[in-house]
Write a protein that holds these residues in place. Structure first.
Motif, PDB file in Angstrom:
ATOM      1  N   GLN A 160       0.833  -1.204   0.000  1.00 23.87           N
ATOM      2  CA  GLN A 160       0.000   0.000   0.000  1.00 23.87           C
ATOM      3  C   GLN A 160       0.872   1.260   0.000  1.00 23.87           C
ATOM      4  OE1 GLN A 160      -2.695  -0.067   3.305  1.00 23.87           O
ATOM      5  NE2 GLN A 160      -3.770   1.804   2.637  1.00 23.87           N
ATOM      6  N   THR A 163       2.429   2.065  -3.256  1.00 23.46           N
ATOM      7  CA  THR A 163       1.489   2.709  -4.165  1.00 23.46           C
ATOM      8  C   THR A 163       1.395   4.195  -3.823  1.00 23.46           C
ATOM      9  OG1 THR A 163       0.283   0.638  -4.111  1.00 23.46           O
ATOM     10  CG2 THR A 163      -0.861   2.498  -5.106  1.00 23.46           C
ATOM     11  N   GLU A 164       1.330   4.472  -2.500  1.00 24.31           N
ATOM     12  CA  GLU A 164       1.247   5.883  -2.072  1.00 24.31           C
ATOM     13  C   GLU A 164       2.488   6.653  -2.506  1.00 24.31           C
ATOM     14  OE1 GLU A 164       0.531   6.269   2.114  1.00 24.31           O
ATOM     15  OE2 GLU A 164      -1.354   5.144   2.003  1.00 24.31           O
ATOM     16  N   SER A 166       4.446   6.030  -4.906  1.00 22.77           N
ATOM     17  CA  SER A 166       4.398   6.215  -6.363  1.00 22.77           C
ATOM     18  C   SER A 166       3.507   7.404  -6.707  1.00 22.77           C
ATOM     19  CB  SER A 166       3.841   4.951  -7.019  1.00 22.77           C
ATOM     20  OG  SER A 166       4.766   3.938  -6.893  1.00 22.77           O
ATOM     21  N   ASP A 167       2.422   7.541  -5.963  1.00 22.53           N
ATOM     22  CA  ASP A 167       1.525   8.679  -6.188  1.00 22.53           C
ATOM     23  C   ASP A 167       2.247   9.993  -5.884  1.00 22.53           C
ATOM     24  OD1 ASP A 167      -0.435   6.934  -6.881  1.00 22.53           O
ATOM     25  OD2 ASP A 167      -1.501   7.005  -4.944  1.00 22.53           O
ATOM     26  N   HIS A 168       3.041   9.968  -4.782  1.00 23.24           N
ATOM     27  CA  HIS A 168       3.799  11.172  -4.423  1.00 23.24           C
ATOM     28  C   HIS A 168       4.857  11.518  -5.456  1.00 23.24           C
ATOM     29  CE1 HIS A 168       1.667  11.107  -0.791  1.00 23.24           C
ATOM     30  NE2 HIS A 168       2.467  10.297  -0.062  1.00 23.24           N
ATOM     31  N   ARG A 170       4.541  11.579  -8.550  1.00 23.06           N
ATOM     32  CA  ARG A 170       3.988  12.287  -9.724  1.00 23.06           C
ATOM     33  C   ARG A 170       4.187  13.799  -9.629  1.00 23.06           C
ATOM     34  NH1 ARG A 170      -0.418   8.740  -9.218  1.00 23.06           N
ATOM     35  NH2 ARG A 170       0.239   6.850 -10.272  1.00 23.06           N
ATOM     36  N   CYS A 205      14.300  10.908  -7.950  1.00 22.86           N
ATOM     37  CA  CYS A 205      13.103  10.180  -8.427  1.00 22.86           C
ATOM     38  C   CYS A 205      13.467   8.767  -8.847  1.00 22.86           C
ATOM     39  CB  CYS A 205      12.470  10.942  -9.620  1.00 22.86           C
ATOM     40  SG  CYS A 205      11.479  12.330  -9.084  1.00 22.86           S
ATOM     41  N   ASN A 209      12.118   5.409  -7.330  1.00 24.06           N
ATOM     42  CA  ASN A 209      11.494   4.355  -8.161  1.00 24.06           C
ATOM     43  C   ASN A 209      12.119   2.992  -7.868  1.00 24.06           C
ATOM     44  OD1 ASN A 209       9.506   5.712  -9.538  1.00 24.06           O
ATOM     45  ND2 ASN A 209      10.927   6.484 -11.100  1.00 24.06           N
TER      46      ASN A 209
END
Lengths: 620, 122
Positions: A160, A163-164, A166-168, A170, A205, A209
């Protein structure tokens, strides 16, 4: 033959030698004048119708037949002796083998000494340890299950967070684009720090990743580990159930083995009884066979009597007395022989019963020895349980190898995320400096703010991720510790189970094989006993045949005596007179005296006493 | 302890039965068919016990006892008369001849073994 009553009566009074050639004192007869006159009167009356012709060839013929009968009986008893010889030898062999085989079978089950007991004891100990291991294994299983649940929860949380994060990432990518736009508006000198900032953001970044990728790798590995460990835990559970089942079977086997041992002990006792019974039968046979000598002597006496009768005048009352005596002696001797043959028959029947009983006992023991294979089955069960421990041990290594990188990755995860978050903060600070340099109207202020926000988010996520990763690490360490305990148990079992099971089972099989061979051998040896008994039975039939011949002869003599002498007063008188003088006659055998006294109607307590004490030592 | 015993009987079956019984009890058993044969067998050797029948051809048991007792080496050897005879007169003759005891046939094997043990001091 012509009968001369006068000369016959004179002869009868003047004879002083009895039918057996011994001197006989006729004084009591002579003294009894009235008795003598009466006898003479009877004799004269007996012959009043003139000379009677009597064919006395029966006596010579009887003598020859008794002689043949005796010889035949001698031969047959010699063969019976051979049979007895074989019977005694077979008895020794059979009993020895029967006892040895039954005792060997008993020994293979429950004797207090010997290799089998040692093997059994070792196997039982191994079983006990193996079962303890599987029980301990179950406790481990429960603890492992709890740890696995935790691992799964943590890995889902990490997923989870990934995923969060990864959202950050962006907004950071948007900031990068914005920075590049800003750079295009500036001259080369002014844009250099911004480009450096942009490159730094790109690098961070990328790191983020790769960190997220690592998170996913951790999650994947955790899930793999969970899966593998769940399988292992289930297997442990299944093996425990299998062990419990085998343990129950072992209990049943042990009960049956105990029962079998009791039965074998009883069988051993029964064999002793049968052995004694067979010994008694043989003793009876030996006693009965002595009548060949005893009756043989009586037949010999009768034979002598027949010889004298053949030579005597048939109308002589002495001949009548002699004929009655010989006939009675022959009947008695035959009866004695019939009794002896009957005893032999009883003895042989007893042997036959013993044979059957031995056969039953040995066959039952043989069947028991098949049950003794339970020993082997029991060991096979133990072997299986031991195999389970061995399997656990082997699988433990692969599970341990699976959990090791999990601990490693989880351990690095937290610091990596912390590093990236820290770098992002520095970038945000750098962006803030650049914003101050270019003035507040530029987009750099917004950029710096975004970067700071991203760094904060990453820091929070990193902290949470680090916590989860540490939890995973801790759980993985706990799991390894559990595995280590299981491994230790397995190791203990395997070390202590250093008994060579296949070899032990092979040994037991071989032991059973030996017992079965002994039993088969003992069963075969019964054929010796049966053969000896059959040999004796054949001889017995022959002996019965010989006796029937002599009995037939005795009947012919009886008919002759009945027709010519019995009931004649003169003969009866002579019998009574002679019976008073038995001690001087040659009737020394107790049984012969008995016959004479019976003929005279007189009891003989001394003879009865003598009969009762046969075989006992009378010391002088 | 095993004893050396001679059984004297004209009946082969009797010799055999006595032999079975005594050999079974661990004794050594010699055999003779009558008194004369027994004297022949015993010439130059001794035994621990003589078991003899009474009525036998050539030389009967009573005479055998007399002859043996006349020999120094058999003066203390136990001699048992094993016979079908039970006549007191015959017994008296046996006793006078020097026999140790009398057993009337038939015997049970254990009776004979016990008698042997008794007279040989086993």
């Amino acid at each position: 033959m012509a009968l001369d009553p006068t000369s016959a009566s004179i002869n009868s009074l003047s004879i002083s030698i009895d039918a057996y050639g011994n001197a006989v004192d006729f004084e009591p007869v002579i003294a009894s004048v009235s008795l003598g006159l009466h006898a003479l009167g009877r004799w004269l009356n007996f012959s009043k119708n003139g000379p009677v012709v009597v064919d006395t060839s029966i006596w010579a013929e009887s003598r020859d037949r008794v002689s043949r009968g005796r010889q035949d009986m001698d031969k047959t008893f010699h063969q019976l002796g051979n049979g007895l010889d074989s019977l005694m030898s077979a008895n020794t062999i059979c009993m020895k083998k029967a006892k040895a085989s039954v005792r060997a079978s008993a020994g293979s089950i429950a004797s207090s000494s010997g290799e089998s007991t040692t093997i059994l004891a070792e196997a039982a100990e191994v079983c006990r340890r193996a079962l303890r291991f599987t029980e301990a294994g179950a406790e481990h299983t429960n603890r492992i299950r709890l740890s696995l649940n935790e691992l799964e929860t943590f890995s889902r949380k990490i997923q989870q967070l990934g995923t969060e994060i990864s959202d950050h990432m962006r907004p950071a990518e948007v900031v990068q684009v914005m920075l590049r736009i800003e750079c295009s508006r500036l001259d080369e000198v002014a844009r250099a720090p911004l480009e450096a900032l942009c490159a730094e953001i790109t690098r961070v970044c990328d790191r983020m990743n790769s960190t997220v990728e690592a998170e996913f790798e951790l999650v994947a590995k955790t899930l793999d580990t969970v899966l593998a460990m769940t399988d292992f835990a289930e297997m442990l559970e299944s093996r425990k159930q299998q062990s419990d089942l085998r343990r129950a079977e072992l209990g049943d086997e042990m009960v049956e083995l105990d029962q079998s041992a009791i039965e074998l002990a009883e069988r051993d006792q029964l064999l002793e009884t049968r052995s004694a019974s067979l010994g008694k039968a043989i003793s009876g046979l030996m006693q009965a066979m002595q009548f060949q000598d005893i009756v043989g002597q009586r037949w010999e006496h009768v034979q002598d009597g027949f010889t004298r009768l053949a030579a005597a005048s048939p109308n002589d009352p002495e001949a009548g007395w002699n004929a009655i005596v010989q006939q009675a002696q022959l009947d008695e001797a035959n009866s004695e022989m019939a009794e002896a043959l009957s005893s032999i028959e009883d003895g042989l029947q007893n042997v036959c019963r013993t044979e059957e009983s031995l056969k039953d006992q040995l066959q039952a023991t043989l069947a028991d020895s098949r049950r003794q294979l339970m020993n082997v089955r029991m060991h096979a069960v133990l072997f299986e349980v031991w195999g389970l421990a061995k399997d656990n041990s082997a699988e433990l290594l692969s599970i341990e190898s699976l959990s090791a990188p999990l601990v490693q990755i989880a351990g690095k995860m937290g610091s990596r995320i912390g590093d990236v978050s820290h770098e992002m903060r520095i970038i945000a600070l750098n962006a803030q400096i650049q914003a101050a340099r270019f003035g507040s109207n530029t987009g750099l202020e917004v950029l710096a703010e975004s970067l700071r926000h991203i760094a904060d988010l990453m820091s929070d996520g990193g902290n949470a991720l680090e916590g989860h990763a540490r939890n995973i690490e801790r759980t993985a360490i706990e799991l390894r510790s559990e595995f280590s305990l299981i491994g230790k148990d397995c190791g203990t079992v395997l070390t202590e189970c250093d008994v060579d099971f296949p070899s032990a089972v092979e040994q037991l099989l071989s032991q059973e094989d030996v017992c079965n061979r002994l039993l088969q051998d003992a069963l075969s040896s019964l054929n010796l006993l049966a053969a000896a008994r059959t040999q004796m039975e054949t001889c017995l039939s022959l002996a019965v045949g010989h006796l029937e011949d002599i009995a037939e002869l005795a009947q012919a003599c009886d008919d002759f005596v009945e027709k010519h002498y019995r009931g004649e007063q003169s003969v009866q008188t002579l019998i009574e007179a002679k019976s008073l003088d038995l001690e001087s006659a040659r009737y020394t055998m107790a049984s012969e005296k008995e016959v004479l006294l019976q003929l005279a109607g007189k009891p003989s307590p001394a003879t009865e006493n003598a009969k009762a004490t046969t075989g006992e030592l009378d010391l002088f | 302890m095993a004893k050396r015993i001679i059984t004297v009987d004209d009946a082969a079956t009797m010799r055999r039965l006595v032999g079975y019984t005594l050999r079974g009890a661990g004794h050594e058993v010699l055999e003779a068919e009558d008194g004369e044969d027994a004297l022949r067998v015993l010439a130059g050797q001794t035994v621990d016990l003589v078991i003899t029948d009474v009525n036998m051809p050539n030389m009967d048991g009573i005479e055998l006892v007399r002859r043996l007792r006349a020999k120094p080496q058999f003066q203390s050897t136990p001699i048992l008369l094993l016979t079908t005879e039970s006549d007191p007169e015959k017994k008296k003759q046996g006793k006078e001849a020097g026999a140790t005891g009398w057993i009337t046939k038939p015997f049970q094997p254990d009776q004979l073994v016990a008698a042997v043990a008794k007279v040989t001091g086993l």
